[in-house]
Design a protein around this motif. Structure first.
Motif, PDB file in Angstrom:
ATOM      1  N   TRP A 110      -9.691  24.617 -15.820  1.00 52.97           N
ATOM      2  CA  TRP A 110      -9.800  23.159 -15.785  1.00 52.97           C
ATOM      3  C   TRP A 110      -9.026  22.641 -14.600  1.00 52.97           C
ATOM      4  CZ3 TRP A 110      -6.288  25.636 -18.891  1.00 52.97           C
ATOM      5  CH2 TRP A 110      -4.973  25.169 -18.856  1.00 52.97           C
ATOM      6  N   LEU A 111      -9.119  21.355 -14.333  1.00 50.60           N
ATOM      7  CA  LEU A 111      -8.374  20.808 -13.209  1.00 50.60           C
ATOM      8  C   LEU A 111      -7.958  19.367 -13.453  1.00 50.60           C
ATOM      9  CD1 LEU A 111     -11.397  19.962 -12.381  1.00 50.60           C
ATOM     10  CD2 LEU A 111     -11.101  21.569 -10.520  1.00 50.60           C
ATOM     11  N   GLY A 112      -7.087  18.883 -12.592  1.00 47.94           N
ATOM     12  CA  GLY A 112      -6.594  17.516 -12.713  1.00 47.94           C
ATOM     13  C   GLY A 112      -6.082  17.027 -11.370  1.00 47.94           C
ATOM     14  N   GLY A 133     -12.559  17.162  -6.543  1.00 49.89           N
ATOM     15  CA  GLY A 133     -12.464  15.922  -7.301  1.00 49.89           C
ATOM     16  C   GLY A 133     -12.177  14.777  -6.359  1.00 49.89           C
ATOM     17  N   ASP A 134     -12.313  13.577  -6.873  1.00 51.53           N
ATOM     18  CA  ASP A 134     -12.003  12.397  -6.080  1.00 51.53           C
ATOM     19  C   ASP A 134     -11.636  11.266  -7.033  1.00 51.53           C
ATOM     20  OD1 ASP A 134     -14.519  11.051  -6.889  1.00 51.53           O
ATOM     21  OD2 ASP A 134     -15.424  12.665  -5.725  1.00 51.53           O
ATOM     22  N   LEU A 135     -11.202  10.158  -6.453  1.00 47.38           N
ATOM     23  CA  LEU A 135     -10.700   9.067  -7.290  1.00 47.38           C
ATOM     24  C   LEU A 135     -11.808   8.418  -8.113  1.00 47.38           C
ATOM     25  CD1 LEU A 135      -8.115   7.357  -4.920  1.00 47.38           C
ATOM     26  CD2 LEU A 135      -7.740   9.070  -6.701  1.00 47.38           C
ATOM     27  N   GLU A 136     -13.020   8.465  -7.601  1.00 52.72           N
ATOM     28  CA  GLU A 136     -14.100   7.815  -8.329  1.00 52.72           C
ATOM     29  C   GLU A 136     -14.523   8.624  -9.555  1.00 52.72           C
ATOM     30  OE1 GLU A 136     -18.509   6.245  -7.386  1.00 52.72           O
ATOM     31  OE2 GLU A 136     -17.173   6.546  -5.662  1.00 52.72           O
ATOM     32  N   ASN A 137     -14.618   9.941  -9.375  1.00 54.30           N
ATOM     33  CA  ASN A 137     -15.132  10.793 -10.455  1.00 54.30           C
ATOM     34  C   ASN A 137     -14.059  11.602 -11.162  1.00 54.30           C
ATOM     35  OD1 ASN A 137     -17.999  10.248  -9.774  1.00 54.30           O
ATOM     36  ND2 ASN A 137     -17.376  11.225  -7.861  1.00 54.30           N
ATOM     37  N   GLY A 138     -12.834  11.547 -10.683  1.00 55.05           N
ATOM     38  CA  GLY A 138     -11.785  12.383 -11.247  1.00 55.05           C
ATOM     39  C   GLY A 138     -11.926  13.815 -10.756  1.00 55.05           C
ATOM     40  N   ALA A 139     -11.228  14.726 -11.448  1.00 55.25           N
ATOM     41  CA  ALA A 139     -11.308  16.139 -11.092  1.00 55.25           C
ATOM     42  C   ALA A 139     -12.503  16.704 -11.824  1.00 55.25           C
ATOM     43  CB  ALA A 139     -10.022  16.838 -11.518  1.00 55.25           C
ATOM     44  N   SER A 182       0.836  -1.193   0.000  1.00 57.91           N
ATOM     45  CA  SER A 182       0.000   0.000   0.000  1.00 57.91           C
ATOM     46  C   SER A 182       0.873   1.245   0.000  1.00 57.91           C
ATOM     47  CB  SER A 182      -0.921  -0.024   1.222  1.00 57.91           C
ATOM     48  OG  SER A 182      -1.706   1.130   1.209  1.00 57.91           O
ATOM     49  N   LEU A 183       0.946   1.871  -1.146  1.00 58.46           N
ATOM     50  CA  LEU A 183       1.697   3.118  -1.256  1.00 58.46           C
ATOM     51  C   LEU A 183       0.773   4.237  -0.768  1.00 58.46           C
ATOM     52  CD1 LEU A 183       4.498   3.995  -2.476  1.00 58.46           C
ATOM     53  CD2 LEU A 183       3.209   4.653  -4.529  1.00 58.46           C
ATOM     54  N   PRO A 184       1.213   5.041   0.229  1.00 54.61           N
ATOM     55  CA  PRO A 184       0.298   6.041   0.824  1.00 54.61           C
ATOM     56  C   PRO A 184       0.104   7.280  -0.049  1.00 54.61           C
ATOM     57  CG  PRO A 184       2.428   6.161   1.886  1.00 54.61           C
ATOM     58  CD  PRO A 184       2.536   5.036   0.893  1.00 54.61           C
ATOM     59  N   VAL A 185      -0.565   7.082  -1.172  1.00 54.72           N
ATOM     60  CA  VAL A 185      -0.707   8.163  -2.151  1.00 54.72           C
ATOM     61  C   VAL A 185      -1.733   9.189  -1.679  1.00 54.72           C
ATOM     62  CG1 VAL A 185      -1.339   8.706  -4.544  1.00 54.72           C
ATOM     63  CG2 VAL A 185      -0.173   6.539  -4.005  1.00 54.72           C
ATOM     64  N   GLN A 186      -1.348  10.451  -1.799  1.00 55.42           N
ATOM     65  CA  GLN A 186      -2.313  11.534  -1.570  1.00 55.42           C
ATOM     66  C   GLN A 186      -2.487  12.232  -2.915  1.00 55.42           C
ATOM     67  OE1 GLN A 186      -0.062  13.836   1.217  1.00 55.42           O
ATOM     68  NE2 GLN A 186      -0.665  12.571   2.959  1.00 55.42           N
ATOM     69  N   TYR A 187      -3.554  12.959  -3.050  1.00 55.72           N
ATOM     70  CA  TYR A 187      -3.660  13.691  -4.313  1.00 55.72           C
ATOM     71  C   TYR A 187      -4.183  15.088  -4.082  1.00 55.72           C
ATOM     72  CZ  TYR A 187      -8.556  12.343  -3.989  1.00 55.72           C
ATOM     73  OH  TYR A 187      -9.836  12.166  -3.555  1.00 55.72           O
ATOM     74  N   LYS A 188      -3.785  15.952  -4.996  1.00 50.06           N
ATOM     75  CA  LYS A 188      -4.264  17.330  -4.992  1.00 50.06           C
ATOM     76  C   LYS A 188      -5.128  17.516  -6.220  1.00 50.06           C
ATOM     77  CE  LYS A 188      -0.386  19.147  -2.562  1.00 50.06           C
ATOM     78  NZ  LYS A 188      -0.130  20.514  -2.126  1.00 50.06           N
ATOM     79  N   VAL A 189      -6.075  18.432  -6.100  1.00 50.27           N
ATOM     80  CA  VAL A 189      -6.946  18.707  -7.244  1.00 50.27           C
ATOM     81  C   VAL A 189      -6.556  20.086  -7.780  1.00 50.27           C
ATOM     82  CG1 VAL A 189      -9.323  18.680  -8.063  1.00 50.27           C
ATOM     83  CG2 VAL A 189      -8.732  17.442  -5.979  1.00 50.27           C
TER      84      VAL A 189
END
Ligand SMILES: Cc1cc2nc3c(=O)[nH]c(=O)nc-3n(C[C@H](O)[C@H](O)[C@H](O)COP(=O)(O)OP(=O)(O)OC[C@H]3O[C@@H](n4cnc5c(N)ncnc54)[C@H](O)[C@@H]3O)c2cc1C
Ligand code: FES
Lengths: 99, 386
Positions: free
Chosen positions: B308-310, B271-277, B220-227
């Motif tokens: 736009w975003l990502g 955004g989130d992992l299910e729906n994207g940004a 489990s790589l502890p990935v975080q994400y920014k939008v």
């Protein structure tokens, strides 16, 4: 001065608003209330209303707010000529690099 | 959908995720003569790798990544040489400005540190900065200047890699969603919505979706994400000459070749992992534009044509993961690199070298290391929670 009667407008079957005058780049243009600036300019045979970034003449294309080619300045603000109605005494300037 | 799963083939190496990381890893592997399959859920380069700002800026990368960033910069500047097609890249000086003593001190420290790690940056006065960037507002006390900077047309990432991967004989499976992966003692079963593929080795390159991918292999790589949110203005004659940023990290700004001005700075949308940004935060757009106007006053005259975003993946220590999945043979991870579009081609080629057992010219970043949260979170995170 451009005379709206000598222009591209269709005949008199159409009920028009009051005649008005506005100024585009120092040229007085006659139009009728209810018309957009872009339409009035076209009727007055003015097809180029701005210059592109590359210095080429540009003018209204879509007349429906989509192409952005009809941008003019009104009171220093950028406005879409096709989405702005004429009004008596309005002063409209073209937009784009001065060449 | 499939009664009996279709067999997509047996491969030497399967890469999951078709962003800059996956593509840059797959390309040298295919060129080395391996049978490579690349699986991408959507199209190549449609997520972070096609939505980013295309800044190359080695000077704002973490010190551990300066050498990688300089190599990435060179690779994008000569993309025709290694991709066979030019992505469209433009050298322009990088400039980071400071407006007060605190920012100036921080800039001074950054430049000293990055130069010790091989960056070529000069500290210059506010007056000198205005000579380089004439439209800059007054009040700049100090600036960092580097000639090793530029921008590239990152929205073409998918297009250029598609060309290069096909030329290299890689099998690109677009619109192919990998659901899970089973490790069958040295042969990986890759279950997708289009069927099953088999591969001796596997590379996980899923960007923001990387944590879920690593869990397929019990890691489990502890990935975080920014939008991250971006803004682009209408075209205008030359206004900004540099790749411009402010020291606090809340503004990046440059003029694209077509005359538009691209504005960002890590402002956060939704955004989130299910729906994207998926949702731009208007308040953040306004604040980002206010800052842009503060730095380049003439921007007030330009209309915004698009925002736009990502999703940008990061790890808590703000260093990437590039290397082997711990305790799993033949499985590798690549991703979570801040400024990862610029550095991606370098990291991909390093991981390919690692997989092929070649000597590494630069260090890679063990995904199994102990990953501690960085004590001083990067400046961009100040805008988080907008
Ligand atoms: C708005 C924004 C601005 C940025 N600006 C810059 C910048 O100026 N300069 C810079 O260097 N970096 C910038 N970055 C960061 C940079 O874009 C990323 O670091 C980089 O693109 C990450 O590449 P990646 O391949 O890891 O991820 P991605 O490009 O996100 O690729 C991951 C891929 O995996 C695919 N995938 C996910 N799950 C599956 C599955 N189950 N099966 C198959 N495929 C799957 C996704 O569809 C996606 O295409 C920015 C990022 C953002 C969001
Ligand atoms: S004419 Fe196209 S937007 Fe006005």
């Amino acid at each position: 001065m451009f005379n709206p009667k000598d222009t591209l407008r269709i005949g008199d079957k159409f009920q028009r608003g009051n005649a008005v005058e506005f100024v585009f780049n120092g040229i007085t243009v006659e139009a009728y209330e209810g018309e957009s600036i872009a339409t009035a300019l076209l009727a007055a045979n003015i097809v180029s209303t701005k210059f592109s970034v590359g210095g080429y003449p540009r003018g209204p294309v879509c007349f429906m707010g989509s192409c952005q080619e009809c941008v003019v300045r009104i009171n220093a603000r950028k406005m879409l000529a096709c989405q702005t109605k004429v009004a008596h005494g309005l002063v409209v300037e073209f937009d784009g690099p001065k060449i | 959908m499939h009664d009996e799963a279709e067999i997509l083939g047996q491969f030497d190496i399967a890469v999951v995720g078709g962003g800059v990381m996956g593509c840059s890893t797959a390309l040298p592997l295919a060129r080395a003569g391996h049978k490579v399959a690349l699986f991408e859920r959507r199209g190549l380069g449609l997520e972070a790798s096609g939505r980013n700002a295309g800044s190359l800026s080695p000077m704002i990368k973490k010190s551990e990544l300066v050498a990688h960033a300089i190599e990435g910069y060179r690779m994008w500047m000569s993309s025709k040489d290694w991709l066979g097609v030019d992505i469209g890249s433009h050298t322009k000086p990088g400039l980071i400005v400071a407006y007060n003593q605190m920012e100036a001190d921080a800039l001074d420290r950054l430049v000293t540190d990055r130069c010790a790690n091989g960056a070529q940056i000069e500290l210059i006065s506010g007056k000198k900065a205005t000579e380089i960037e004439p439209q800059l507002s007054s009040g700049v006390t100090l600036a960092a200047y580097s000639e090793v900077d530029g921008q590239a047309e990152s929205n073409r990432t998918g297009q250029v890699f598609n060309f290069a991967l096909n030329q290299a004989g890689a099998n690109v499976f677009g619109h192919c969603d990998v659901k899970h992966v089973v490790n069958n003692n040295g042969n990986y079963e890759i279950h997708t919505d289009r069927g099953i593929a088999y591969s001796n080795k596997i590379v996980l390159a899923g960007g923001a979706w990387l944590e879920g991918m690593t869990s397929w292999l019990g890691f489990s790589l502890p990935v975080q994400y920014k939008v991250n949110q971006m803004i682009v203005t209408e075209r205008t004659p030359e206004l900004v000459r540099t790749v411009l940023g402010v020291q606090n990290g809340l503004l990046t700004l440059k003029q694209a070749a077509n005359g538009t001005i691209v504005i960002g700075g890590g402002w956060q949308g939704h955004g989130d992992l299910e729906n994207g940004a998926w949702h731009v935060e208007p308040e953040a757009v306004v604040r980002n534009l206010q800052l842009a106007r503060f730095v380049i006053p003439q921007i007030k005259d330009l209309r915004v044509v698009r925002t736009w975003l990502g999703l940008e993946a990061v790890l808590p220590d703000y260093l990437p993961a590039v290397g082997a999945v711990p305790d799993v043979d033949g499985a590798y991870v690549i991703g979570c690199c801040r400024g990862g579009w610029a550095i991606g081609p370098c990291l991909g080629s390093l991981l390919a070298d690692f997989i092929l057992g070649r000597n590494l010219r630069l260090p890679i970043f063990d995904p199994g290391r102990k990953i501690n949260a960085e004590p001083f979170a990067a400046a961009g995170s100040a805008s988080k929670g907008m």
